[in-house]
Design an enzyme around this catalytic site. Sequence first.
Site: not given
Length: 777
Positions: A224, A310, A314
């Site tokens: 949500r 993204d 990493d």
Amino acid sequence: MKTVSIFSLIALCFSMGHVFAQIPAFSGAQGPGANATGGRGGDVYHVTTLDADKNGAVDGSLQYGINNAPANGRTIVFDVGGTIYLEGLTANDRLRYGKANITIAGQTAPGPGITIAGTGTKWTGDNIILRNITIRPNTNANGTTHDAFDLQLKNSIMDHVTATWYTDEGISSTDAGEMTTIQYAQINEGLNSAGHSYGSIIATEVDDTHLSYNHNLYAHNASRMPRIGSEVSSQHPLTIGANLDFTNNVIYNWSNSKAGYSGTDQPSNTNFINNYYIRGNNAGSTIFSGGDASTPLFTTNIYQSGNKYDSDRDTVRDGVTVGSSAFAGSWKSHSKFAIDGVAEPDSADVALQRVLDYSGANWQNRNPIDERIVNSVRNQTGSVINDLSGATQAAEWNTILAQRTAVSRPAGFDTDGDGMPDEWEVAHDLDPGMDDHNGDFDSDGYLNLEEYLNDIAAWPAPRAITFSAGTNNRYAQITNWDIQWQPSRFDTAVINQGTVTVDAVGQHAGNLLLATNPGDNATLDITAGWIKVEDAPHGLSDGITMIGDNPTAVAEVNLSGGRLSTKALLKGAGGTFNFTGGTLSAEIVGFDLENNGGTIAPGESPGNTHVMGDLTINSGSLQIELGGTGAGEFDQLTIDGMATLGGSLDVLLLDDFQPSLGQFFQFVTASGGIFYEFDSVQLPTLTGGNALRLVYGETIVGLEVVAGLAGDFDNDGDVDGSDFLFWQRTPSVGNLADWQANYGIGSLAASLAVPEPGSFTLFLLLCAGIALNPVRP
């Protein structure tokens, strides 16, 4: 509790009503709620107790202040900081706030700020400004779930708030909510014990209204973020849903398969623009899923652009721009929706940094809980949690509970009870003994109390702010800048064309640049008030005033009144600085400085001014403050070239400082030599029979503390003709026989002045002057 009642001036209301309609609630306010006025023009209420007071019976509580607010408006300030606690065992135990025309200024609370804990809150009402409040509900013995902020606001704005540890949604806009903005909020770490660690339901029943959620941080929630769709079912054929601006938000680490979604066949019209999605340890992957049924209703209408994702976990923020394929499920692509008050968005990358740097309650002094969560986004750590049983969160909750003991303001903080501290009022030429919160010291539409609230809650603009003269030529007017942002100490202000006037106190910049482009021609006239260009720790702020930033441009600063305070005053090839009045306080002046009637007050009080050239004082004054003998405790003037003196030297003592016999204050150092003397000197009277003596050297000017001289009526360290003139004007200052006896004593070492006549000759001339010009009774 302390309530200040103000009889509003009818003339003020009529004269300023048009200005009120055009200015935003505060600098940086965006979206459909941007022009909320809140409690402007109403009274001031002081919260003096942390009692939750669910029924509003305790005078001094937040609840009482809201419940009893007058219809014409109220601004609520906090004299206490800490935790307002109520255990929310049932749905009826949440705190409900529901009046119109109110500003709730959480930024005024001392200590840890204001946190409401143990329960949720419901906010209704029209024209509300709510800033810098934190809500942390937590679980309870009955398992009752709570939203942190359940909103049904109209024409309102909620800015820089924090929601954590909610057991349903963090910040939702539902039911009767309309024309409201939620910005720079943190909606983090919901508790998933009941499977409801959710961010926001945005499902108003007001058809075709406008809403904005921008620059918010969502971290460690199940889903949500957001859940959209009108609660008026699409079975009603005329329903079109709300128009939502969901822009520049950061969404990190969701545990469900989708971060956001729409309700099944619940109409919505949403712009998803330049948001930044970051996959976290709970491995949620889909950023949004449309909930339309298989039949071609297409009630979920979406415009999407510039969103980044993204996904590789990493710790390097290298998200890629995603297109419509990242929005799963069933929905319909649409052109961009026009939504009131929405500003030009930041890029997703800029928004990521701004949200991490500036979101949440009291961003300059973030609560350690909020800072921990922000750091988890930066470092890609943390996870969705069910409760506060973990060691870190358990200790944090105990701290929240311990803060139920209030931190209070010191006595004398706000003498007149008008919501503004005495110290701030004095700095803005207001009377700390008279309630003037509804005045307007700089005639810009913001009342005095609003100026204070906006000052302490300011945050950096997204870019340099350029003067556009949208209303007039006044620096103070927010509508004269190209974005709805009055320059603060964090901002670079740019003036490229025309003449701009500083004529009131309370003007700021982090940098002030004139004429930044080839061919620009800009003038700044400082005629009254003050402008402070300071090196703040955030934003575009170095404390530089640059006259002619572009080498081919023409720029001019005319200081004729008021005060210019800046860390560095510089000018380019086409720059001119005319100093005919007012006060200049600068740490660095990067050119030859000529004073033709103003006051040089070195640096901050006290401070040092370094002139990277020659100094010439034709008229005006040099003001030197003495507050001690150590470095930085008295004013100093360092000149790379020559110092040609004239005008007046005015020496002041700070904070009851009394110099001791034998102390020496070298306040002028000029590598190119000292030439001439000050035309007049005003020295303070010292205790213990001591006096300050002015000492001129080849490259320095100083003040030496010597035993007092009888006959030194002007306290300049020697007995000369000026003392006789002083006595002539004020005979009660002392005995003329002392002057006669000590004339010539205390003459200044290495003085470059023309020798004075002998004492007897001078005495005869002065006596003749008395005969020709008798003292008037």
